[in-house]
Design an enzyme around this catalytic site. Sequence first.
Site, PDB file in Angstrom:
ATOM      1  N   LYS A 122      -0.491  -1.675 -11.189  1.00 49.12           N
ATOM      2  CA  LYS A 122       0.717  -0.909 -10.837  1.00 49.12           C
ATOM      3  C   LYS A 122       1.690  -0.901 -12.015  1.00 49.12           C
ATOM      4  O   LYS A 122       2.070  -1.955 -12.531  1.00 49.12           O
ATOM      5  CB  LYS A 122       1.405  -1.525  -9.619  1.00 49.12           C
ATOM      6  CG  LYS A 122       2.680  -0.774  -9.211  1.00 49.12           C
ATOM      7  CD  LYS A 122       3.251  -1.310  -7.915  1.00 49.12           C
ATOM      8  CE  LYS A 122       4.236  -2.425  -8.076  1.00 49.12           C
ATOM      9  NZ  LYS A 122       5.532  -2.038  -8.663  1.00 49.12           N
ATOM     10  N   ASP A 176       4.101   3.743  -9.923  1.00 54.11           N
ATOM     11  CA  ASP A 176       5.089   3.458  -8.876  1.00 54.11           C
ATOM     12  C   ASP A 176       6.482   3.859  -9.365  1.00 54.11           C
ATOM     13  O   ASP A 176       7.293   3.016  -9.728  1.00 54.11           O
ATOM     14  CB  ASP A 176       5.009   1.953  -8.556  1.00 54.11           C
ATOM     15  CG  ASP A 176       6.049   1.485  -7.555  1.00 54.11           C
ATOM     16  OD1 ASP A 176       6.534   2.310  -6.760  1.00 54.11           O
ATOM     17  OD2 ASP A 176       6.375   0.284  -7.577  1.00 54.11           O
ATOM     18  N   LYS A 187       8.428   6.088  -7.496  1.00 54.99           N
ATOM     19  CA  LYS A 187       9.229   6.375  -6.282  1.00 54.99           C
ATOM     20  C   LYS A 187      10.127   7.593  -6.474  1.00 54.99           C
ATOM     21  O   LYS A 187      11.358   7.507  -6.371  1.00 54.99           O
ATOM     22  CB  LYS A 187      10.089   5.161  -5.894  1.00 54.99           C
ATOM     23  CG  LYS A 187       9.302   3.889  -5.619  1.00 54.99           C
ATOM     24  CD  LYS A 187      10.234   2.772  -5.144  1.00 54.99           C
ATOM     25  CE  LYS A 187       9.519   1.465  -4.888  1.00 54.99           C
ATOM     26  NZ  LYS A 187       9.090   0.751  -6.102  1.00 54.99           N
ATOM     27  N   THR A 199      11.757  -2.718   1.254  1.00 56.58           N
ATOM     28  CA  THR A 199      11.672  -3.958   2.048  1.00 56.58           C
ATOM     29  C   THR A 199      12.831  -4.900   1.733  1.00 56.58           C
ATOM     30  O   THR A 199      13.037  -5.882   2.435  1.00 56.58           O
ATOM     31  CB  THR A 199      10.318  -4.670   1.816  1.00 56.58           C
ATOM     32  OG1 THR A 199      10.064  -4.706   0.418  1.00 56.58           O
ATOM     33  CG2 THR A 199       9.192  -3.973   2.517  1.00 56.58           C
TER      34      THR A 199
HETATM   35  O1  C5P Z   1       5.928 -10.559  -8.065  1.00 51.05           O
HETATM   36  P1  C5P Z   1       5.776  -9.901  -6.720  1.00 51.05           P
HETATM   37  O2  C5P Z   1       4.433 -10.175  -6.084  1.00 51.05           O
HETATM   38  O3  C5P Z   1       6.937 -10.177  -5.802  1.00 51.05           O
HETATM   39  O4  C5P Z   1       5.797  -8.338  -7.066  1.00 51.05           O
HETATM   40  C1  C5P Z   1       5.814  -7.350  -6.069  1.00 51.05           C
HETATM   41  C2  C5P Z   1       5.846  -6.000  -6.693  1.00 51.05           C
HETATM   42  O5  C5P Z   1       5.968  -5.029  -5.653  1.00 51.05           O
HETATM   43  C3  C5P Z   1       7.011  -5.749  -7.658  1.00 51.05           C
HETATM   44  O6  C5P Z   1       6.563  -4.837  -8.659  1.00 51.05           O
HETATM   45  C4  C5P Z   1       8.050  -5.097  -6.774  1.00 51.05           C
HETATM   46  O7  C5P Z   1       8.910  -4.256  -7.493  1.00 51.05           O
HETATM   47  C5  C5P Z   1       7.149  -4.266  -5.849  1.00 51.05           C
HETATM   48  N1  C5P Z   1       7.759  -3.909  -4.578  1.00 51.05           N
HETATM   49  C6  C5P Z   1       8.262  -4.843  -3.684  1.00 51.05           C
HETATM   50  N2  C5P Z   1       8.821  -4.423  -2.507  1.00 51.05           N
HETATM   51  C7  C5P Z   1       8.883  -3.110  -2.214  1.00 51.05           C
HETATM   52  C8  C5P Z   1       8.366  -2.166  -3.095  1.00 51.05           C
HETATM   53  C9  C5P Z   1       7.808  -2.607  -4.276  1.00 51.05           C
HETATM   54  O8  C5P Z   1       8.180  -6.036  -3.943  1.00 51.05           O
HETATM   55  N3  C5P Z   1       9.380  -2.722  -1.063  1.00 51.05           N
END
Ligand code: C5P
Length: 241
Positions: free
Chosen positions: A43, A70, A72, A129
Amino acid sequence: MNPLILDTISNYDSPIIIALDFDNEKEVLNLLSQLSPDLCKLKIGKELFTSTGTKLVEKLVVSGYKVFLDLKFHDIPNTTYKACKAAANLGVWMTNVHASGGQKMLEMAKQGIDEAGTDTILIAVTTLTSMSQEELYQIGVKENITTHVTNLAKLSYNSGLDGVVCSAHEAKHIKTEITQEFLTVCPGIRLTLDKTDDQTRIMTPELAISNQVDYMVIGRPITKAPNPRQQLIEILSRIKR
Ligand code: C5P
């Protein structure tokens, strides 16, 4: 590394999307020197894209990785249409928009992908989230989060999109309300429930699979691990279907 584990994992459509949350190509390539496209998808988000641009996207696509761009997108329908078409033309496997852009924007986003003539999967962010119920009230949303998320997921499905980004806690409910084929792509995955970083509603990989998550986005638990490859293979062996 046990070669048997690796052998059973190869040729597998990995449900793991690694979040490349870096601001430079060097760190990305260092991580990828330990990984391969049969183990994970990648991603690229706003930080890396803004730092390195389309060249790195194309480089990763050419090297065989399925890339989720990603960014958005959330803009007027015509701009979103052109942005999605441009993303699909980069050869990315998946990209996304905000469902709250409305039906016309979602339909135009889908049209952009279709006109590019690629198989790019188009998904929508329902509600970030990170948003609390209180914050939703502040921006004028009166429903509870679950109802709001479900309504936006239905709007995305009815506008022709392939799935949504959602919390792993919502995945089963969304599929039940819409259809099993509607994809659920979920961040907030942690290997143990006591290691949260800044995520709030987390879930383990095993629970995520049993809660009908199609793809899980994992960042720090893999990228910050002492041995990212070993960590990824351990997760894959824990969830192998
Ligand atoms: O390090 P971690 O596992 O928390 O990373 C989660 C990834 O998913 C990050 O790139 C974050 O920006 C993305 N993300 C998220 N929650 C969302 C949408 C995207 O954590 N609702």
